[in-house]
Design a protein around this motif. Structure first.
Motif, PDB file in Angstrom:
ATOM      1  N   SER A 117       0.834  -1.211   0.000  1.00  0.00           N
ATOM      2  CA  SER A 117       0.000   0.000   0.000  1.00  0.00           C
ATOM      3  C   SER A 117       0.862   1.253   0.000  1.00  0.00           C
ATOM      4  O   SER A 117       0.463   2.286  -0.550  1.00  0.00           O
ATOM      5  CB  SER A 117      -0.948   0.003   1.192  1.00  0.00           C
ATOM      6  N   ALA A 154       1.741   1.750  -3.549  1.00  0.00           N
ATOM      7  CA  ALA A 154       0.543   2.262  -4.281  1.00  0.00           C
ATOM      8  C   ALA A 154       0.303   3.724  -3.968  1.00  0.00           C
ATOM      9  O   ALA A 154       0.022   4.542  -4.856  1.00  0.00           O
ATOM     10  CB  ALA A 154      -0.682   1.442  -3.905  1.00  0.00           C
ATOM     11  N   SER A 155       0.459   4.050  -2.702  1.00  0.00           N
ATOM     12  CA  SER A 155       0.186   5.450  -2.352  1.00  0.00           C
ATOM     13  C   SER A 155       1.235   6.353  -2.948  1.00  0.00           C
ATOM     14  O   SER A 155       0.931   7.467  -3.378  1.00  0.00           O
ATOM     15  CB  SER A 155       0.108   5.592  -0.818  1.00  0.00           C
ATOM     16  N   HIS A 156       2.468   5.918  -3.038  1.00  0.00           N
ATOM     17  CA  HIS A 156       3.491   6.748  -3.705  1.00  0.00           C
ATOM     18  C   HIS A 156       3.140   6.967  -5.161  1.00  0.00           C
ATOM     19  O   HIS A 156       3.255   8.063  -5.693  1.00  0.00           O
ATOM     20  CB  HIS A 156       4.878   6.085  -3.592  1.00  0.00           C
ATOM     21  N   ARG A 157       2.724   5.910  -5.848  1.00  0.00           N
ATOM     22  CA  ARG A 157       2.368   6.044  -7.269  1.00  0.00           C
ATOM     23  C   ARG A 157       1.175   6.991  -7.429  1.00  0.00           C
ATOM     24  O   ARG A 157       1.164   7.836  -8.308  1.00  0.00           O
ATOM     25  CB  ARG A 157       2.030   4.661  -7.850  1.00  0.00           C
ATOM     26  N   GLY A 158       0.235   6.835  -6.552  1.00  0.00           N
ATOM     27  CA  GLY A 158      -0.931   7.735  -6.580  1.00  0.00           C
ATOM     28  C   GLY A 158      -0.500   9.169  -6.416  1.00  0.00           C
ATOM     29  O   GLY A 158      -0.941  10.059  -7.145  1.00  0.00           O
ATOM     30  N   GLN A 159       0.405   9.359  -5.481  1.00  0.00           N
ATOM     31  CA  GLN A 159       0.896  10.710  -5.247  1.00  0.00           C
ATOM     32  C   GLN A 159       1.560  11.266  -6.484  1.00  0.00           C
ATOM     33  O   GLN A 159       1.371  12.415  -6.846  1.00  0.00           O
ATOM     34  CB  GLN A 159       1.910  10.688  -4.088  1.00  0.00           C
ATOM     35  N   GLU A 178       1.017  10.490  -9.568  1.00  0.00           N
ATOM     36  CA  GLU A 178       0.000  10.829 -10.570  1.00  0.00           C
ATOM     37  C   GLU A 178      -0.650  12.154 -10.244  1.00  0.00           C
ATOM     38  O   GLU A 178      -0.823  13.014 -11.124  1.00  0.00           O
ATOM     39  CB  GLU A 178      -1.084   9.745 -10.600  1.00  0.00           C
ATOM     40  N   VAL A 179      -0.980  12.284  -8.978  1.00  0.00           N
ATOM     41  CA  VAL A 179      -1.638  13.537  -8.575  1.00  0.00           C
ATOM     42  C   VAL A 179      -0.720  14.714  -8.835  1.00  0.00           C
ATOM     43  O   VAL A 179      -1.134  15.763  -9.347  1.00  0.00           O
ATOM     44  CB  VAL A 179      -2.047  13.467  -7.082  1.00  0.00           C
TER      45      VAL A 179
END
Lengths: 157, 226
Positions: free
Chosen positions: A4, A7-12, A14-15
């Motif tokens: 997770s 995943a949260s790093h990748r999400g960040q 993208e954002v």
């Protein structure tokens, strides 16, 4: 827990990328608005200049139109003067010529126009001879002169 | 011995129970701590997200504002470009008109200057001629004592002076015109001359106008002496 975080790093990321994109669009829009403003100012300045030139030209045209009007008046005046000259040439002068010729025809006398003032000098063209005339008007009465001159004119029909 | 083992067992159990209790309570505290930390971090995250959301909303607002501004500007720009083109065309027209008018005016000015000169010269010539003619007529009038005048009705009036020696300025006159038959016709003699009718016949016959006038004058003179 590790999955997770990734995943949260990748999400960040993208954002962040999206945020960068949006910020860039915003900057571009701001730039375009600014340039639009500049172009608008330039157009306004050009319009003002053109407007001034148009006004100047209008004034010049007005002035020339007035000049043209004045010239029309001059033309009318010239036409009047021409008519006067015409009248002189066609009426006044011929009339005066007629009278002068009539005098000549009646009296057969030709005056010497160069003679000294006070002297009555000329020639009477008789039927056969030409007789000179030379009288001093300062010494003779008007009646005498008239009578004398008329005596030269033949009363024979 | 069993009691000792029981007492030991009891002690072990109590020890185990106390250890268990404290371990559980530690774990429990730890769990509560973790839960609270988790809750806090969720809250912080939430707050950060909220701020971000507001920022992004603000950015979208600004973007839309810029879009509006750009749209308005484009309209204005198009309008002003159209106006400018129209004005430039009008200026071009006016410049052409100005050229035409200027040339026109120049031509007219030249034409009028020439006309003015011509008129002036003709006037001068006429003036001189009239002056000479007048001078000539005056000489005849003064010296012969005869004034010839054109009067109404296409008539000529002949006025003799220097007839009466006592009053040389007294006029003796008559009128003459050509009638429909193109013959000399005398009229209005003052003073009245009897022989005027006879003279009229003579001049009709001979056309000797010179003799005619000489005889009229002679007749007028004779009248005075009588």
């Amino acid at each position: 827990m590790g999955r997770s975080t990734v995943a949260s790093h990748r999400g960040q990321a993208e954002v962040l990328a999206m945020e960068e994109e949006v910020a860039q669009s915003l900057l571009d829009a701001k730039e375009r608005a600014h340039q639009g403003g500049v172009e608008l100012q330039q157009l306004k300045a050009e319009l003002r200049k053109a407007g001034e030139e148009d006004t100047r030209l209008k004034a010049s045209l007005l002035q020339l139109t007035r000049e043209l009007e004045e010239l029309k008046e001059i033309e009318a005046s010239l036409e009047r003067q021409e008519r006067e000259v015409d009248e002189d040439t066609t009426v006044t002068i011929p009339s005066a010529v007629y009278v002068a010729q009539l005098y000549h025809r009646i009296s057969k006398i030709e005056w010497d126009y160069e003679s000294e003032p006070g002297m009555v000098k000329g020639i009477h063209h008789g039927p056969s001879v030409a007789q000179p005339i030379h009288l001093d008007s300062t010494q003779l009465s008007k009646k005498f002169i008239s009578d004398y001159l008329w005596s030269l004119v033949d009363t024979d029909w | 011995m069993i009691e000792d083992e029981l007492a030991l067992f009891d002690k072990s159990i109590n020890e185990f129970w106390n250890k268990f209790k404290s371990t559980v309570s530690d774990t429990s505290c730890g769990m509560v701590g973790l839960r609270d930390t988790y809750k806090d971090s969720i809250k912080a995250c939430g707050e950060k997200l909220s701020v971000k959301l507001k920022e992004e909303e603000r950015m979208v607002e600004m973007f839309l504002e810029y879009q509006n501004q750009i749209c308005r500007q484009n309209n204005l720009i198009q309008e002003k470009k159209d106006n400018l083109l129209r004005l430039i065309a009008e200026i071009k027209d006016k410049k052409q008109e100005l050229e035409v008018l200027t040339a026109n005016i120049q031509d007219l000015k030249e034409e009028y200057a020439k006309k003015k000169e011509t008129i002036s010269a003709a006037n001068k010539a006429n003036e001189e001629r009239l002056k000479r003619l007048q001078k000539s007529a005056d000489l005849y009038k003064d010296r012969l004592g005869l004034e010839i005048r054109k009067i109404y009705g296409d008539k000529l009036q002949f006025i003799f002076t220097n007839i009466d020696p006592k009053h040389p300025e007294n006029p003796f006159m008559f009128s003459l015109h050509l009638n429909e038959a193109k013959e000399y016709e005398v009229s209005d003699s003052a003073p009245h001359l009897e022989c005027l009718a006879e003279f009229q016949e003579n001049v009709r016959k001979t056309n000797n106008f010179s003799a005619f006038l000489a005889n009229v004058r002679k007749a007028f003179t004779a009248m005075v002496y009588n």
